[in-house]
Design an enzyme around this catalytic site. Structure first.
Site, PDB file in Angstrom:
ATOM      1  N   ASP A 132       1.747  35.802   7.800  1.00 49.04           N
ATOM      2  CA  ASP A 132       1.890  34.687   6.856  1.00 49.04           C
ATOM      3  C   ASP A 132       0.734  33.703   7.005  1.00 49.04           C
ATOM      4  OD1 ASP A 132       4.296  35.791   6.054  1.00 49.04           O
ATOM      5  OD2 ASP A 132       5.431  34.676   7.553  1.00 49.04           O
ATOM      6  N   GLY A 171      10.560  31.674   7.334  1.00 48.04           N
ATOM      7  CA  GLY A 171      10.617  32.301   6.004  1.00 48.04           C
ATOM      8  C   GLY A 171       9.191  32.529   5.529  1.00 48.04           C
TER       9      GLY A 171
HETATM   10  O1  RIB Z   1       6.927  36.659   8.581  1.00 46.81           O
HETATM   11  C1  RIB Z   1       7.746  35.989   9.491  1.00 46.81           C
HETATM   12  C2  RIB Z   1       8.994  35.516   8.792  1.00 46.81           C
HETATM   13  O2  RIB Z   1       9.742  36.639   8.365  1.00 46.81           O
HETATM   14  C3  RIB Z   1       9.945  34.718   9.651  1.00 46.81           C
HETATM   15  O3  RIB Z   1       9.670  33.347   9.660  1.00 46.81           O
HETATM   16  C4  RIB Z   1      11.300  35.090   9.083  1.00 46.81           C
HETATM   17  O4  RIB Z   1      11.958  34.028   8.475  1.00 46.81           O
HETATM   18  C5  RIB Z   1      11.054  36.230   8.105  1.00 46.81           C
HETATM   19  O5  RIB Z   1      11.061  35.789   6.822  1.00 46.81           O
END
Ligand code: RIB
Length: 343
Positions: free
Chosen positions: A271, A45
């Protein structure tokens, strides 16, 4: 784990998903059925990934504001966050709605496709007085778009009203954004697809296999960053293996080549970049160093499978940063390229 005795400086407002990951020889085309070589359920996430990236960087304490279902996946996600020292006091456990999941397929080159089932993330609405107080106390509030936009707006408005701190929006997944949200955003972090969705232009800068932009592509990317400044005061445009461009209304312009990496899975690389960038800014690191550090962290994350399992820790980031970005004659260069960053 974040170090004891520091204030929570970064609040991540966002999603937590259980990633259901298959590895295939080739990504299936529309209408095609393929066999997988493996299957794993891994915590992820965008919100949870970014919170763990902040915590593992060792630069800033981190709290996470999100929602999970009252189920096994939700409990596991909270355990993983706490295991990395993320404060989960503001996480809601919602009844009658499952924890979010993401269906991810990865090919041997590390390229992925992701389908998100929002679950509890879609019900993260209505920030309470405690949420807003904690938001105002932070140096940085960081959000993405896997939760309702009105929740992001409420958090960003709270930090703006506090008169200090920074609101960072990673506009992923891509969707058109209300002007009200952009008006309370201090730094926008987007990739090419997200930039195209928000601002309505195609960049076409990414050249597969190249580790840096050609001169013309670099000028075009910086110009596009400049255009995005009409929306927010600062913009970081990530270009995958070709690095990142940064522009601000006060005239700063950087183009930073990527650190060299052997990619096995790009899930969570954006992320990792965004979380580490937020941690650096919360810790008052100079911007150019922050961009390098975040890029070094992202380059490490693509070398291991999974999102959260691949997010690097402080010592690894420091070593990759030192190896990838040399400092000479008053100018930072990407090691081995001789390319200057500042424009
Ligand atoms: O950016 C990667 C994430 O995108 C994954 O971990 C998945 O859960 C989606 O949210």
């Amino acid at each position: 784990m974040s170090k004891p005795g520091r204030q929570p400086r970064v609040l991540v407002v966002g999603s937590a998903n259980m990633d259901l990951v298959t590895r295939c020889e080739a990504l299936p085309r529309p209408g095609e059925t393929v066999f997988a070589q493996s299957f794993d359920a891994m915590p992820g996430g965008k919100g949870a990934n970014q919170a763990i990236a902040v915590a593992r960087s060792g630069l800033a304490d981190c709290a996470f504001l999100g929602a999970v279902g009252a189920d096994e996946y939700g409990a596991r996600l909270c355990d993983v966050l706490r295991g990395d020292g993320v404060d989960t006091e503001l996480v809601r456990e919602l009844r009658g709605v499952p924890t979010g999941t993401a269906l991810i397929t990865v090919d041997p080159a590390g390229t992925n496709t992701i389908v998100v089932v929002s679950g509890a993330n879609g019900s993260l609405l209505g920030l309470c007085a405690t949420d807003l107080t904690r938001t105002r106390e932070c140096a940085v509030v960081l959000a993405q778009l896997e939760i309702p936009v009105e929740t992001v707006y409420a958090a960003f408005t709270a930090i703006r009203e506090s008169g200090r701190g920074m609101a960072i929006l990673n506009a992923a997944p891509a969707r058109p954004l209300p002007a009200e949200l952009l008006a309370v955003t201090d730094l926008l972090v987007v990739n090419e697809i997200e930039a195209a969705t928000i601002a309505g232009f195609e960049l076409g800068a990414v050249e597969p296999g190249a580790l840096q932009l050609s001169g013309a592509a670099r000028d075009a990317a910086l110009a596009r960053c400049g255009e995005l400044l009409e929306l927010t005061p600062r913009v970081a445009l990530t270009l995958g293996e070709q690095g990142v461009c940064y522009a601000s209304r006060d005239g700063a312009r950087y183009q930073l080549p990527a650190a060299r990496a052997r990619s096995v899975d790009t899930t969570g690389a954006g992320d990792t970049f965004t979380g580490v960038l937020a941690a650096c800014l919360a810790a008052d690191r100079p911007l150019e160093t922050a961009l390098q550090y975040a890029s070094a962290a992202a380059s490490l994350s693509v070398e291991k499978p999974g999102a959260i399992p691949s997010i690097p820790r402080e010592a690894e980031i420091t070593a990759r940063h030192a190896a990838a970005y040399a400092y000479s004659g008053g100018k930072h260069t990407a090691a081995g390229t001789g390319q200057e960053n500042r424009r």
